[in-house]
Design a protein around this motif. Structure first.
Motif, PDB file in Angstrom:
ATOM      1  N   TRP A 119       0.720  -1.519   0.183  1.00 17.21           N
ATOM      2  CA  TRP A 119      -0.376   0.290  -0.090  1.00 17.21           C
ATOM      3  C   TRP A 119       1.375   1.393  -0.311  1.00 17.21           C
ATOM      4  O   TRP A 119       0.395   2.207  -1.307  1.00 17.21           O
ATOM      5  CB  TRP A 119      -0.492  -0.379   1.719  1.00 17.21           C
ATOM      6  CG  TRP A 119      -2.104   1.025   1.532  1.00 17.21           C
ATOM      7  CD1 TRP A 119      -3.304   1.128   0.612  1.00 17.21           C
ATOM      8  CD2 TRP A 119      -1.185   2.539   1.982  1.00 17.21           C
ATOM      9  NE1 TRP A 119      -3.513   2.539   0.490  1.00 17.21           N
ATOM     10  CE2 TRP A 119      -2.226   3.345   2.088  1.00 17.21           C
ATOM     11  CE3 TRP A 119      -0.764   2.745   3.415  1.00 17.21           C
ATOM     12  CZ2 TRP A 119      -2.941   4.414   2.640  1.00 17.21           C
ATOM     13  CZ3 TRP A 119      -0.839   3.815   3.526  1.00 17.21           C
ATOM     14  CH2 TRP A 119      -1.666   4.950   3.396  1.00 17.21           C
ATOM     15  N   GLY A 122       2.628   2.295  -3.101  1.00 17.16           N
ATOM     16  CA  GLY A 122       1.573   2.283  -4.116  1.00 17.16           C
ATOM     17  C   GLY A 122       1.631   3.851  -4.442  1.00 17.16           C
ATOM     18  O   GLY A 122       1.162   4.578  -4.773  1.00 17.16           O
ATOM     19  N   GLY A 127       0.365   6.277  -7.747  1.00 20.27           N
ATOM     20  CA  GLY A 127      -0.686   5.293  -8.213  1.00 20.27           C
ATOM     21  C   GLY A 127      -1.284   5.196  -9.390  1.00 20.27           C
ATOM     22  O   GLY A 127      -0.548   5.300 -10.365  1.00 20.27           O
TER      23      GLY A 127
END
Length: 153
Positions: A119, A122, A127
């Protein structure tokens, strides 16, 4: 700039899709004849990647081109994609071990750390909205002699 040859497979105004052959060590070492990976590669053929590039030169389907990405981009992307999740996995397992968790707790905490690491990776890369910064660019049209697979030394 890291460059690789590609073939134009589709075009639209301002955009072209190119296909590259993924490079691997198969065939370039002395053990290629007896290596299991080499046998699998020979059976299924070379895997190809299809990429979108901006086309300001009016490319045509079937044309050979050279695409590339800046050197630093590959290093940063590799660091974020591999090292950060690994560090979170180790940190999660280390914290659980320090707190006296059993093997199952250490494993689960390590996996949770790995998920958090993915996460974070990202988020650091921006993203899906930041994919443009990692997109390869058209370097030049390829001369017919330059289109082969690059030599690995």
């Amino acid at each position: 700039m890291i460059e690789t040859p590609a073939t134009v497979v589709a075009v639209k105004p301002g955009v072209a899709w190119v296909e590259t052959v993924r490079q691997s060590a198969c065939g370039s070492c002395g053990s290629a004849g007896s290596c299991g990976t080499s046998v699998v590669a020979k059976l299924f053929g070379a895997p190809r990647s299809r990429l979108r590039i901006d086309d300001a030169q009016g490319l045509r389907v079937g044309e050979q081109v050279v695409i590339g990405i800046p050197d630093g981009t590959l290093v940063r992307a590799s660091f974020v994609a591999y090292l950060i999740p690994l560090l979170f996995l180790i940190a999660g397992s280390g914290v659980a071990t320090h707190l006296g968790a059993g093997e199952g707790g250490v494993a689960l905490t390590g996996l949770a750390g790995l998920g958090i690491g993915f996460w974070v990776s990202g988020r650091l890369t921006g993203g899906p909205s930041a994919r443009e910064r990692y997109r390869p660019v058209l370097v030049r049209r390829a001369a017919s002699a330059e289109v082969g697979i690059p030599m690995l030394f």
